[in-house]
Design a protein around this motif. Structure first.
Motif, PDB file in Angstrom:
ATOM      1  N   VAL A 142      49.940  -3.885  28.133  1.00 39.34           N
ATOM      2  CA  VAL A 142      48.802  -2.978  28.335  1.00 39.34           C
ATOM      3  C   VAL A 142      49.274  -1.613  28.807  1.00 39.34           C
ATOM      4  CG1 VAL A 142      46.771  -2.551  29.776  1.00 39.34           C
ATOM      5  CG2 VAL A 142      47.111  -4.799  28.745  1.00 39.34           C
ATOM      6  N   VAL A 143      50.200  -1.597  29.768  1.00 40.05           N
ATOM      7  CA  VAL A 143      50.726  -0.331  30.287  1.00 40.05           C
ATOM      8  C   VAL A 143      51.433   0.456  29.196  1.00 40.05           C
ATOM      9  CG1 VAL A 143      52.409   0.698  31.860  1.00 40.05           C
ATOM     10  CG2 VAL A 143      50.917  -1.134  32.665  1.00 40.05           C
ATOM     11  N   ILE A 144      52.287  -0.232  28.436  1.00 38.40           N
ATOM     12  CA  ILE A 144      53.041   0.453  27.372  1.00 38.40           C
ATOM     13  C   ILE A 144      52.089   0.998  26.310  1.00 38.40           C
ATOM     14  CG2 ILE A 144      54.677   0.094  25.482  1.00 38.40           C
ATOM     15  CD1 ILE A 144      56.174  -1.836  27.279  1.00 38.40           C
ATOM     16  N   THR A 154      56.692  10.286  22.533  1.00 40.33           N
ATOM     17  CA  THR A 154      57.743   9.986  23.498  1.00 40.33           C
ATOM     18  C   THR A 154      57.646   8.530  23.931  1.00 40.33           C
ATOM     19  OG1 THR A 154      56.336  10.658  25.356  1.00 40.33           O
ATOM     20  CG2 THR A 154      57.781  12.349  24.385  1.00 40.33           C
ATOM     21  N   ILE A 155      58.779   7.996  24.344  1.00 33.01           N
ATOM     22  CA  ILE A 155      58.807   6.628  24.859  1.00 33.01           C
ATOM     23  C   ILE A 155      58.987   6.703  26.379  1.00 33.01           C
ATOM     24  CG2 ILE A 155      61.300   6.468  24.398  1.00 33.01           C
ATOM     25  CD1 ILE A 155      60.867   3.435  23.998  1.00 33.01           C
ATOM     26  N   SER A 156      58.136   6.025  27.092  1.00 31.34           N
ATOM     27  CA  SER A 156      58.175   6.100  28.551  1.00 31.34           C
ATOM     28  C   SER A 156      59.392   5.356  29.092  1.00 31.34           C
ATOM     29  CB  SER A 156      56.906   5.494  29.147  1.00 31.34           C
ATOM     30  OG  SER A 156      56.858   4.096  28.884  1.00 31.34           O
ATOM     31  N   GLY A 157      59.780   5.724  30.327  1.00 29.23           N
ATOM     32  CA  GLY A 157      60.896   5.032  30.967  1.00 29.23           C
ATOM     33  C   GLY A 157      60.600   3.564  31.176  1.00 29.23           C
ATOM     34  N   PHE A 158      59.336   3.253  31.468  1.00 37.03           N
ATOM     35  CA  PHE A 158      58.941   1.861  31.668  1.00 37.03           C
ATOM     36  C   PHE A 158      59.078   1.068  30.378  1.00 37.03           C
ATOM     37  CE2 PHE A 158      55.582  -1.449  31.935  1.00 37.03           C
ATOM     38  CZ  PHE A 158      56.099  -2.162  32.999  1.00 37.03           C
ATOM     39  N   ALA A 159      58.662   1.657  29.254  1.00 41.18           N
ATOM     40  CA  ALA A 159      58.788   0.987  27.954  1.00 41.18           C
ATOM     41  C   ALA A 159      60.253   0.772  27.610  1.00 41.18           C
ATOM     42  CB  ALA A 159      58.102   1.812  26.874  1.00 41.18           C
ATOM     43  N   PHE A 160      61.082   1.786  27.920  1.00 41.52           N
ATOM     44  CA  PHE A 160      62.523   1.661  27.646  1.00 41.52           C
ATOM     45  C   PHE A 160      63.126   0.527  28.476  1.00 41.52           C
ATOM     46  CE2 PHE A 160      66.962   2.831  28.518  1.00 41.52           C
ATOM     47  CZ  PHE A 160      67.437   2.882  27.222  1.00 41.52           C
ATOM     48  N   LEU A 161      62.723   0.437  29.754  1.00 42.37           N
ATOM     49  CA  LEU A 161      63.215  -0.634  30.621  1.00 42.37           C
ATOM     50  C   LEU A 161      62.795  -1.998  30.085  1.00 42.37           C
ATOM     51  CD1 LEU A 161      64.577  -1.566  33.242  1.00 42.37           C
ATOM     52  CD2 LEU A 161      62.379  -1.227  34.407  1.00 42.37           C
ATOM     53  N   PHE A 162      61.550  -2.101  29.628  1.00 42.55           N
ATOM     54  CA  PHE A 162      61.067  -3.368  29.074  1.00 42.55           C
ATOM     55  C   PHE A 162      61.870  -3.762  27.838  1.00 42.55           C
ATOM     56  CE2 PHE A 162      58.185  -5.368  25.902  1.00 42.55           C
ATOM     57  CZ  PHE A 162      58.070  -6.600  26.511  1.00 42.55           C
ATOM     58  N   ILE A 163      62.171  -2.801  26.976  1.00 46.15           N
ATOM     59  CA  ILE A 163      62.947  -3.079  25.759  1.00 46.15           C
ATOM     60  C   ILE A 163      64.346  -3.570  26.111  1.00 46.15           C
ATOM     61  CG2 ILE A 163      64.017  -2.004  23.735  1.00 46.15           C
ATOM     62  CD1 ILE A 163      61.540  -0.176  23.599  1.00 46.15           C
ATOM     63  N   VAL A 164      64.975  -2.921  27.104  1.00 45.88           N
ATOM     64  CA  VAL A 164      66.315  -3.323  27.529  1.00 45.88           C
ATOM     65  C   VAL A 164      66.314  -4.750  28.071  1.00 45.88           C
ATOM     66  CG1 VAL A 164      68.139  -2.902  29.237  1.00 45.88           C
ATOM     67  CG2 VAL A 164      67.135  -0.988  27.993  1.00 45.88           C
ATOM     68  N   ILE A 165      65.335  -5.068  28.930  1.00 48.98           N
ATOM     69  CA  ILE A 165      65.258  -6.411  29.511  1.00 48.98           C
ATOM     70  C   ILE A 165      64.913  -7.450  28.446  1.00 48.98           C
ATOM     71  CG2 ILE A 165      63.851  -7.853  31.042  1.00 48.98           C
ATOM     72  CD1 ILE A 165      63.898  -5.616  33.054  1.00 48.98           C
ATOM     73  N   PHE A 194      60.704 -10.212  33.920  1.00 47.65           N
ATOM     74  CA  PHE A 194      59.437  -9.631  33.459  1.00 47.65           C
ATOM     75  C   PHE A 194      58.441  -9.474  34.617  1.00 47.65           C
ATOM     76  CE2 PHE A 194      61.289 -11.640  29.657  1.00 47.65           C
ATOM     77  CZ  PHE A 194      61.414 -10.514  28.868  1.00 47.65           C
ATOM     78  N   PRO A 195      58.205 -10.508  35.450  1.00 47.98           N
ATOM     79  CA  PRO A 195      57.373 -10.274  36.635  1.00 47.98           C
ATOM     80  C   PRO A 195      57.971  -9.218  37.574  1.00 47.98           C
ATOM     81  CG  PRO A 195      57.533 -12.621  36.201  1.00 47.98           C
ATOM     82  CD  PRO A 195      58.510 -11.945  35.276  1.00 47.98           C
ATOM     83  N   LEU A 196      59.297  -9.125  37.598  1.00 40.75           N
ATOM     84  CA  LEU A 196      59.941  -8.143  38.475  1.00 40.75           C
ATOM     85  C   LEU A 196      59.566  -6.716  38.090  1.00 40.75           C
ATOM     86  CD1 LEU A 196      61.993  -7.357  40.691  1.00 40.75           C
ATOM     87  CD2 LEU A 196      63.758  -7.409  38.918  1.00 40.75           C
ATOM     88  N   ILE A 197      59.726  -6.368  36.810  1.00 42.58           N
ATOM     89  CA  ILE A 197      59.433  -4.986  36.412  1.00 42.58           C
ATOM     90  C   ILE A 197      57.930  -4.715  36.435  1.00 42.58           C
ATOM     91  CG2 ILE A 197      61.545  -4.746  35.065  1.00 42.58           C
ATOM     92  CD1 ILE A 197      59.878  -5.117  32.537  1.00 42.58           C
ATOM     93  N   ALA A 198      57.125  -5.752  36.162  1.00 39.02           N
ATOM     94  CA  ALA A 198      55.671  -5.572  36.255  1.00 39.02           C
ATOM     95  C   ALA A 198      55.268  -5.314  37.705  1.00 39.02           C
ATOM     96  CB  ALA A 198      54.952  -6.805  35.716  1.00 39.02           C
ATOM     97  N   GLY A 199      55.871  -6.054  38.630  1.00 39.72           N
ATOM     98  CA  GLY A 199      55.569  -5.872  40.041  1.00 39.72           C
ATOM     99  C   GLY A 199      56.005  -4.508  40.551  1.00 39.72           C
ATOM    100  N   ILE A 200      57.194  -4.055  40.110  1.00 37.28           N
ATOM    101  CA  ILE A 200      57.682  -2.739  40.524  1.00 37.28           C
ATOM    102  C   ILE A 200      56.743  -1.637  40.036  1.00 37.28           C
ATOM    103  CG2 ILE A 200      59.526  -1.048  40.166  1.00 37.28           C
ATOM    104  CD1 ILE A 200      61.498  -3.397  40.142  1.00 37.28           C
ATOM    105  N   ASP A 201      56.313  -1.748  38.780  1.00 39.80           N
ATOM    106  CA  ASP A 201      55.411  -0.733  38.222  1.00 39.80           C
ATOM    107  C   ASP A 201      54.065  -0.753  38.941  1.00 39.80           C
ATOM    108  OD1 ASP A 201      54.844   1.186  35.810  1.00 39.80           O
ATOM    109  OD2 ASP A 201      53.146  -0.196  35.862  1.00 39.80           O
ATOM    110  N   LEU A 202      53.550  -1.949  39.198  1.00 39.99           N
ATOM    111  CA  LEU A 202      52.252  -2.068  39.868  1.00 39.99           C
ATOM    112  C   LEU A 202      52.310  -1.482  41.276  1.00 39.99           C
ATOM    113  CD1 LEU A 202      49.349  -3.119  39.800  1.00 39.99           C
ATOM    114  CD2 LEU A 202      50.220  -5.338  40.588  1.00 39.99           C
ATOM    115  N   LEU A 203      53.360  -1.783  42.031  1.00 39.61           N
ATOM    116  CA  LEU A 203      53.507  -1.264  43.387  1.00 39.61           C
ATOM    117  C   LEU A 203      53.661   0.259  43.384  1.00 39.61           C
ATOM    118  CD1 LEU A 203      55.853  -3.954  45.003  1.00 39.61           C
ATOM    119  CD2 LEU A 203      53.434  -3.551  45.488  1.00 39.61           C
TER     120      LEU A 203
END
Length: 216
Positions: A142-144, A154-165, A194-203
């Motif tokens: 949803v965020v991406i 442009t591709i967001s840093g969060f989307a790039f992080l998700f792709i890498v993981i 996946f919960p880790l990066i979602a939690g970091i983004d949410l916080l």
């Protein structure tokens, strides 16, 4: 070629755990037949097993079968990450002498642990984990999607992080399955990225929101 494993082909189990440990363990049967320790039994067949693997991968017929099974197993491993139940390795199991050797002082506690008495129940843990993973991945998508609609070029840093993981998770799955068969422990830790990066983004969003509110 006549391999040692041919003598055990009628009793080959279907899972990695059964192959290595327990009543169906082929390694344990080789250990008993050769009158060796478990570790020495593994070492005694290393060269022969290595030659078998090399023959399978160099023969076109068997290589194609292997690659087909590898892809099938990799697809199963993608969603195979629940907390797996390990059987209590008590007397009679091939690994018990090693447990006695390394953990002699804790042996009494080990024998009377919940795992050893077959009282462990992972259903609640698995439910919590599964809900966390599904909700986290939905949140990420949803965020991406939302960010992509706002910034189409442009591709967001969060989307790039998700792709890498995601790429790392897939590599872990396919590499593990090349050498083994599906097992919860191969992805049980990786899936929590996946919960880790979602939690970091949410916080970070919550923190940003409160910062703006205090400024206003």
């Amino acid at each position: 070629a006549k391999y040692l494993l041919c003598d055990y082909q009628e009793i080959l189990p279907n899972t990695l755990e059964e192959y290595l440990w327990g009543d169906k363990s082929v390694i344990d049967k080789i250990r008993a037949d050769k009158k060796l320790s478990y570790d020495d039994a593994c070492i005694s067949v290393e060269n022969e097993f290595r030659e078998m693997n090399r023959s399978i991968l160099s023969d076109e017929k068997y290589r194609d079968v292997f690659l087909e099974k590898w892809l099938q197993a990799s697809c199963r491993q993608l969603y195979n990450f629940e907390a797996g139940r390990i059987p209590p390795l008590l007397e009679g199991y091939s690994l018990y002498p090693n447990i006695v050797w390394h953990y002699d002082r804790e042996l009494l506690a080990y024998r009377y642990s919940r795992q050893s008495r077959d009282l462990m129940d992972y259903s609640l843990i698995n439910s919590i984990q599964n809900y966390n993973v599904v909700l986290s991945i939905l949140y990420i998508l949803v965020v991406i999607t939302t960010v992509s609609i706002k910034n189409r070029h442009t591709i967001s840093g969060f989307a790039f992080l998700f792709i890498v993981i995601l790429f790392g998770y897939l590599i872990n799955v396919f590499v593990c399955e090349f050498f083994s068969n599906p097992s919860e422990r191969f992805s049980g830790r990786m899936i929590w990225l996946f919960p880790l990066i979602a939690g970091i983004d949410l916080l970070s969003r919550i923190r940003s929101y409160w910062s703006r509110k205090q400024t206003d």
